[in-house]
Enzyme design. Sequence first.
Site, mmCIF file in Angstrom:
data_model
loop_
_atom_site.group_PDB
_atom_site.id
_atom_site.type_symbol
_atom_site.label_atom_id
_atom_site.label_comp_id
_atom_site.label_asym_id
_atom_site.label_seq_id
_atom_site.Cartn_x
_atom_site.Cartn_y
_atom_site.Cartn_z
ATOM 1 N N HIS A 23 0.838 -1.213 0.000
ATOM 2 C CA HIS A 23 0.000 0.000 0.000
ATOM 3 C C HIS A 23 0.866 1.254 0.000
ATOM 4 O O HIS A 23 0.495 2.275 -0.580
ATOM 5 C CB HIS A 23 -0.925 -0.009 1.225
ATOM 6 C CG HIS A 23 -1.933 -1.109 1.185
ATOM 7 N ND1 HIS A 23 -3.248 -0.901 0.848
ATOM 8 C CD2 HIS A 23 -1.824 -2.439 1.401
ATOM 9 C CE1 HIS A 23 -3.902 -2.052 0.865
ATOM 10 N NE2 HIS A 23 -3.053 -3.000 1.208
ATOM 11 N N ASP A 124 -5.759 5.793 1.351
ATOM 12 C CA ASP A 124 -5.993 4.416 0.932
ATOM 13 C C ASP A 124 -7.471 4.081 1.153
ATOM 14 O O ASP A 124 -8.076 4.517 2.143
ATOM 15 C CB ASP A 124 -5.115 3.484 1.779
ATOM 16 C CG ASP A 124 -5.017 2.083 1.200
ATOM 17 O OD1 ASP A 124 -3.930 1.730 0.729
ATOM 18 O OD2 ASP A 124 -6.035 1.347 1.228
#
Length: 496
Positions: A23, A124
């Site tokens: 991520h 995110d």
Amino acid sequence: MDNSGCRRRRQRVVLFPIPFQGHINPMLQLANILHSNGFSITILHTNFNSAYTSNYPHFTFRPILDNDPKINNLSKLGSRGAGDILSGVVLLNQYGDESLRQELDQMLMASKQEQEPIVCLITDALWYFTQSVADSLKLPRIVLRTSSLLCFLVFASVPFLDDQGYFKQVNSLFDEEIIDSDLKNIILASDENKFKKAGSSKSVKDLEERVLEIPVLKVKDISKMKIKGQTDPSAKILANMVTQTKASSGIIWNSFKELEELELEKIHKEFPIPSFLIGPFHKYFPASFSSLLKPDRSFFTWLDEQAPNSVLYISFGSASQMEKQDFMEVAHGLASSKQKFLWVMREGFVKGSEWIEGLPDGFLDLVGERGRIVKWAPQQEVLAHRATGAFWTHSGWNSTLESICEGVPMICSPFWGDQPINARFISDVLKVGVYLENGWEREEIEGTIRRVMVEEEREGIRERAMCLKEKVNVSLMKGGSSYESLGSLVGYISSL
Ligand code: UDP
């Protein structure tokens, strides 16, 4: 594209990655892309997994969430397995609210005095708690989704699939076997290979069927996501992610239109907010700058000496873990395939082992003769190397894209989450890889490696992989889909 005009230089974007390698990489790449298009960048980060920050002197970093005693547990987590990642995500979403609000509030006040307004927050997708914080501060939130559109659609369908009985079908099939069989190892079984050995042809046939509503998937792929149904904790995380993405001001995808055209149509219908497919991000900026582990480069002298397309690169990502018995199967299969290999083995990858001490007798003699084992590699460089003939991967989305961009055929061995979805997409839709779908078994491993590395079948796979590589290049060129979408994204953020 570099639109670094001074008008946009004065706008600031705040980005907030989930602190795990798969991520962090795309978020930092996105930050670089936006920076080169004229935006100033602030990255909010936890001290947990923050090793990369010194590589970005052009960004402002602000630590967040670390001083809250409720979430001190985070520093006690590792990042070795799915459990750690899920716990971290839950913990931060649960307790992050107040810290984030205070931090952003301070930043917004300061930005009014400096002549650099904060125009949006990009987080995110898994940071679902950030939407209500952003709303309360009237700050637009844009979501970065770090996996495929297909995977997002599947995750969004979990409640529906559950209502249709798919999860029950999968879970009950396994339960049935566990109850019916006296074999102890079945209780531990989570892959259908072991299931198959227990022998129920009807059940296996059911698992092989396509999911009616998402025909890309087979029923058994649902079990591999390791979600038990909509009441499962991980399904709840996904449901929150989907709801709060819908409430956001837009989605940035690390994908490109030509790769997921059908999925894009569905996303437009089901998520009527702006979508920007500007990937693959690593084509603009490599992932190596945000690496949490130091890549070993010592093998390059050996790799340089190998014939074109002759080496199998093996890496199962930054977070997956393998059982000891499966590890043995991999080693035996690899040994009998007689192929050259470069194998990334992270410390702690094999459950209960420090590193590679569990390798079968004699395996280390092979390393030297026809292979290398390293703890971490500069993956993109390895995939771009002329000696690399195929990539045996866990089918993480970053790894998948990195392989696609270099035209490298894949062997897919997914562990959980989005990986089985990516694996199915690669093998059945794009046909640029082979899915090792019956678990870890030495004969099948040997056969699959040979199929992709030396047998005739490899030519078709390689041809399709090279074709796809070309499509990526076109999409990033002026007039190409990703290029144009990036232009729209820059315009959109500037207008907020
Ligand atoms: N990676 C790397 N060196 C390695 C193994 C992986 O640099 O030895 C990088 C890889 O290039 C990718 C990321 O780590 O960018 C892994 O992300 P992915 O989404 O593939 O899998 P995850 O680790 O999130 O499961």
